[in-house]
Design a protein around this motif. Sequence first.
Motif, PDB file in Angstrom:
ATOM      1  N   LEU A  80     -25.299 -14.942 -39.723  1.00 48.63           N
ATOM      2  CA  LEU A  80     -26.199 -16.011 -40.134  1.00 48.63           C
ATOM      3  C   LEU A  80     -27.593 -15.463 -40.424  1.00 48.63           C
ATOM      4  O   LEU A  80     -28.258 -15.892 -41.369  1.00 48.63           O
ATOM      5  CB  LEU A  80     -26.267 -17.095 -39.049  1.00 48.63           C
ATOM      6  CG  LEU A  80     -27.114 -18.327 -39.373  1.00 48.63           C
ATOM      7  CD1 LEU A  80     -26.623 -19.020 -40.640  1.00 48.63           C
ATOM      8  CD2 LEU A  80     -27.103 -19.312 -38.193  1.00 48.63           C
ATOM      9  N   GLU A  81     -28.035 -14.494 -39.627  1.00 45.30           N
ATOM     10  CA  GLU A  81     -29.344 -13.888 -39.862  1.00 45.30           C
ATOM     11  C   GLU A  81     -29.384 -13.145 -41.197  1.00 45.30           C
ATOM     12  O   GLU A  81     -30.359 -13.237 -41.942  1.00 45.30           O
ATOM     13  CB  GLU A  81     -29.686 -12.934 -38.714  1.00 45.30           C
ATOM     14  CG  GLU A  81     -30.017 -13.623 -37.402  1.00 45.30           C
ATOM     15  CD  GLU A  81     -28.785 -13.962 -36.582  1.00 45.30           C
ATOM     16  OE1 GLU A  81     -27.649 -13.715 -37.073  1.00 45.30           O
ATOM     17  OE2 GLU A  81     -28.946 -14.484 -35.474  1.00 45.30           O
ATOM     18  N   VAL A  82     -28.322 -12.404 -41.503  1.00 51.18           N
ATOM     19  CA  VAL A  82     -28.261 -11.682 -42.771  1.00 51.18           C
ATOM     20  C   VAL A  82     -28.270 -12.655 -43.942  1.00 51.18           C
ATOM     21  O   VAL A  82     -29.002 -12.470 -44.926  1.00 51.18           O
ATOM     22  CB  VAL A  82     -27.012 -10.781 -42.834  1.00 51.18           C
ATOM     23  CG1 VAL A  82     -26.795 -10.245 -44.254  1.00 51.18           C
ATOM     24  CG2 VAL A  82     -27.138  -9.619 -41.863  1.00 51.18           C
ATOM     25  N   LEU A  83     -27.462 -13.707 -43.841  1.00 44.17           N
ATOM     26  CA  LEU A  83     -27.400 -14.698 -44.918  1.00 44.17           C
ATOM     27  C   LEU A  83     -28.774 -15.318 -45.161  1.00 44.17           C
ATOM     28  O   LEU A  83     -29.200 -15.501 -46.310  1.00 44.17           O
ATOM     29  CB  LEU A  83     -26.387 -15.788 -44.572  1.00 44.17           C
ATOM     30  CG  LEU A  83     -24.917 -15.363 -44.526  1.00 44.17           C
ATOM     31  CD1 LEU A  83     -24.055 -16.519 -44.022  1.00 44.17           C
ATOM     32  CD2 LEU A  83     -24.431 -14.886 -45.880  1.00 44.17           C
ATOM     33  N   THR A  84     -29.468 -15.634 -44.085  1.00 47.27           N
ATOM     34  CA  THR A  84     -30.776 -16.270 -44.215  1.00 47.27           C
ATOM     35  C   THR A  84     -31.798 -15.323 -44.835  1.00 47.27           C
ATOM     36  O   THR A  84     -32.547 -15.701 -45.738  1.00 47.27           O
ATOM     37  CB  THR A  84     -31.268 -16.765 -42.844  1.00 47.27           C
ATOM     38  OG1 THR A  84     -30.294 -17.645 -42.284  1.00 47.27           O
ATOM     39  CG2 THR A  84     -32.586 -17.509 -42.979  1.00 47.27           C
ATOM     40  N   GLU A  85     -31.841 -14.085 -44.344  1.00 44.45           N
ATOM     41  CA  GLU A  85     -32.756 -13.105 -44.921  1.00 44.45           C
ATOM     42  C   GLU A  85     -32.454 -12.882 -46.404  1.00 44.45           C
ATOM     43  O   GLU A  85     -33.368 -12.772 -47.230  1.00 44.45           O
ATOM     44  CB  GLU A  85     -32.658 -11.781 -44.165  1.00 44.45           C
ATOM     45  CG  GLU A  85     -33.367 -11.783 -42.825  1.00 44.45           C
ATOM     46  CD  GLU A  85     -33.500 -10.379 -42.260  1.00 44.45           C
ATOM     47  OE1 GLU A  85     -33.424  -9.397 -43.040  1.00 44.45           O
ATOM     48  OE2 GLU A  85     -33.685 -10.244 -41.043  1.00 44.45           O
ATOM     49  N   PHE A  86     -31.174 -12.797 -46.720  1.00 45.24           N
ATOM     50  CA  PHE A  86     -30.781 -12.562 -48.108  1.00 45.24           C
ATOM     51  C   PHE A  86     -31.259 -13.714 -48.999  1.00 45.24           C
ATOM     52  O   PHE A  86     -31.815 -13.492 -50.077  1.00 45.24           O
ATOM     53  CB  PHE A  86     -29.258 -12.430 -48.189  1.00 45.24           C
ATOM     54  CG  PHE A  86     -28.764 -11.942 -49.526  1.00 45.24           C
ATOM     55  CD1 PHE A  86     -28.457 -10.607 -49.715  1.00 45.24           C
ATOM     56  CD2 PHE A  86     -28.609 -12.813 -50.588  1.00 45.24           C
ATOM     57  CE1 PHE A  86     -28.013 -10.146 -50.953  1.00 45.24           C
ATOM     58  CE2 PHE A  86     -28.167 -12.373 -51.824  1.00 45.24           C
ATOM     59  CZ  PHE A  86     -27.864 -11.033 -52.009  1.00 45.24           C
ATOM     60  N   LEU A  87     -31.047 -14.939 -48.553  1.00 42.57           N
ATOM     61  CA  LEU A  87     -31.444 -16.098 -49.347  1.00 42.57           C
ATOM     62  C   LEU A  87     -32.960 -16.177 -49.515  1.00 42.57           C
ATOM     63  O   LEU A  87     -33.458 -16.540 -50.588  1.00 42.57           O
ATOM     64  CB  LEU A  87     -30.904 -17.374 -48.703  1.00 42.57           C
ATOM     65  CG  LEU A  87     -29.397 -17.593 -48.867  1.00 42.57           C
ATOM     66  CD1 LEU A  87     -28.890 -18.657 -47.897  1.00 42.57           C
ATOM     67  CD2 LEU A  87     -29.057 -17.983 -50.305  1.00 42.57           C
ATOM     68  N   ILE A  88     -33.689 -15.836 -48.482  1.00 43.90           N
ATOM     69  CA  ILE A  88     -35.150 -15.838 -48.584  1.00 43.90           C
ATOM     70  C   ILE A  88     -35.605 -14.787 -49.602  1.00 43.90           C
ATOM     71  O   ILE A  88     -36.460 -15.048 -50.453  1.00 43.90           O
ATOM     72  CB  ILE A  88     -35.789 -15.585 -47.208  1.00 43.90           C
ATOM     73  CG1 ILE A  88     -35.559 -16.788 -46.287  1.00 43.90           C
ATOM     74  CG2 ILE A  88     -37.280 -15.305 -47.342  1.00 43.90           C
ATOM     75  CD1 ILE A  88     -35.954 -16.559 -44.848  1.00 43.90           C
ATOM     76  N   SER A  89     -35.012 -13.599 -49.534  1.00 44.07           N
ATOM     77  CA  SER A  89     -35.374 -12.539 -50.472  1.00 44.07           C
ATOM     78  C   SER A  89     -34.995 -12.920 -51.900  1.00 44.07           C
ATOM     79  O   SER A  89     -35.765 -12.667 -52.845  1.00 44.07           O
ATOM     80  CB  SER A  89     -34.679 -11.226 -50.072  1.00 44.07           C
ATOM     81  OG  SER A  89     -35.106 -10.790 -48.803  1.00 44.07           O
ATOM     82  N   LYS A 112     -37.475 -15.377 -53.302  1.00 38.15           N
ATOM     83  CA  LYS A 112     -38.724 -14.728 -53.698  1.00 38.15           C
ATOM     84  C   LYS A 112     -38.586 -14.086 -55.073  1.00 38.15           C
ATOM     85  O   LYS A 112     -39.480 -14.204 -55.919  1.00 38.15           O
ATOM     86  CB  LYS A 112     -39.110 -13.671 -52.666  1.00 38.15           C
ATOM     87  CG  LYS A 112     -39.614 -14.221 -51.345  1.00 38.15           C
ATOM     88  CD  LYS A 112     -39.982 -13.118 -50.387  1.00 38.15           C
ATOM     89  CE  LYS A 112     -41.153 -12.295 -50.893  1.00 38.15           C
ATOM     90  NZ  LYS A 112     -41.584 -11.264 -49.920  1.00 38.15           N
ATOM     91  N   LEU A 113     -37.484 -13.417 -55.308  1.00 36.92           N
ATOM     92  CA  LEU A 113     -37.283 -12.748 -56.594  1.00 36.92           C
ATOM     93  C   LEU A 113     -37.150 -13.753 -57.729  1.00 36.92           C
ATOM     94  O   LEU A 113     -37.717 -13.566 -58.810  1.00 36.92           O
ATOM     95  CB  LEU A 113     -36.040 -11.857 -56.530  1.00 36.92           C
ATOM     96  CG  LEU A 113     -36.125 -10.625 -55.636  1.00 36.92           C
ATOM     97  CD1 LEU A 113     -34.781  -9.914 -55.598  1.00 36.92           C
ATOM     98  CD2 LEU A 113     -37.215  -9.679 -56.118  1.00 36.92           C
ATOM     99  N   GLU A 114     -36.393 -14.815 -57.487  1.00 36.29           N
ATOM    100  CA  GLU A 114     -36.166 -15.783 -58.549  1.00 36.29           C
ATOM    101  C   GLU A 114     -37.432 -16.566 -58.885  1.00 36.29           C
ATOM    102  O   GLU A 114     -37.580 -17.052 -60.008  1.00 36.29           O
ATOM    103  CB  GLU A 114     -35.034 -16.732 -58.159  1.00 36.29           C
ATOM    104  CG  GLU A 114     -33.670 -16.052 -58.150  1.00 36.29           C
ATOM    105  CD  GLU A 114     -32.532 -17.016 -57.929  1.00 36.29           C
ATOM    106  OE1 GLU A 114     -32.732 -17.992 -57.175  1.00 36.29           O
ATOM    107  OE2 GLU A 114     -31.449 -16.797 -58.500  1.00 36.29           O
ATOM    108  N   ASN A 115     -38.330 -16.686 -57.931  1.00 35.06           N
ATOM    109  CA  ASN A 115     -39.590 -17.389 -58.174  1.00 35.06           C
ATOM    110  C   ASN A 115     -40.644 -16.500 -58.830  1.00 35.06           C
ATOM    111  O   ASN A 115     -41.698 -16.985 -59.233  1.00 35.06           O
ATOM    112  CB  ASN A 115     -40.150 -17.961 -56.866  1.00 35.06           C
ATOM    113  CG  ASN A 115     -39.363 -19.164 -56.381  1.00 35.06           C
ATOM    114  OD1 ASN A 115     -38.659 -19.813 -57.160  1.00 35.06           O
ATOM    115  ND2 ASN A 115     -39.464 -19.465 -55.092  1.00 35.06           N
ATOM    116  N   ASP A 116     -40.364 -15.213 -58.916  1.00 34.87           N
ATOM    117  CA  ASP A 116     -41.285 -14.259 -59.534  1.00 34.87           C
ATOM    118  C   ASP A 116     -40.774 -13.943 -60.942  1.00 34.87           C
ATOM    119  O   ASP A 116     -39.757 -13.267 -61.106  1.00 34.87           O
ATOM    120  CB  ASP A 116     -41.361 -12.991 -58.688  1.00 34.87           C
ATOM    121  CG  ASP A 116     -42.468 -12.054 -59.136  1.00 34.87           C
ATOM    122  OD1 ASP A 116     -42.844 -12.112 -60.333  1.00 34.87           O
ATOM    123  OD2 ASP A 116     -42.941 -11.259 -58.305  1.00 34.87           O
TER     124      ASP A 116
END
Length: 302
Positions: free
Chosen positions: A72-81, A84-88
């Motif tokens: 769950l931690e990996v999934l969350t970190e991945f989605l946050i990252s 960030k990329l898609e918003n840039d």
Amino acid sequence: MALAAGMRVRARALLRAGAQLRGAALGRPEPAGGGGDGARRFANLRVLVETDPAAGVAVMKLKNPPVNSLSLEVLTEFLISLEKLENDKAFRGMVLTSDYPGVFSAGLDLTEMCGRNPAHYAEYWKAVQELWLRLFLSNMVLVAAINGACPAGGCLMALTSDVRVLADNPNFVIGLNETQLGIVAPFWFKDTLVNTIGHRASEHALQLGLLFPPAEALQVGIVDQVVPEDQVQSTARSVMARWMAIPDHARQLTKAMMRKATADRLIKQRDADIQNFVSFVSRDSIQKSLQTYLEKLKQKKG
């Protein structure tokens, strides 16, 4: 466009909740050694993001030892990252790979599915759904540089990419092998595979839980290229350049048109899919099967 907007709203809700996870150290920039002029690196706990704004490309590396399991931690970190990329707007493409050559991702973290309560199972499965939806519908060009074994959920991540490049090593197998673990791949896993290799090949692969070595993976079409191990990353970047030469608006609209029906199936049945997963994984027989498998893994490590 409405579909994409709806997905962004749902993703933000998940990410706000996930941002509170214990120990999440996200978005801290650090030098990108050897990354070239303009390259940046973001130091996360379990997901490493190396960005090259000049090229418009980011490289996202899973780094959750020993096998890059999708906790769950990996999934969350991945989605946050990914958010960030898609918003840039500087980034038009992303290479998905592993920071540990030899294993791309062993897939879903079985400890998240064993010995927990129904609320946790539901939270975990919602994050898995979100990962697939965000990758599958991403406007960026996604290239999977598969530099290790890629079973189950790892294969699902790779299948969301526009192009898959696999290292030529007989140990680097890829496939949805859920039946070998006594569990069933959900319909949207199945749909993604069918879209890639066709119905009949998928029927065999899913029922038998097949894991394809490189030559067979290329033959069946689950990957697009097989190259020497030391050429995986460079090939991924070359492929990326070809795709990024296409005007974004035309490519993005075409991708959305091709993938919308598949994504809509899950979106319309998302709550029911979570309930089905929780009901299935909570069965005594499934819990025993998962516990047995985890015990075998512990014995191998010992």
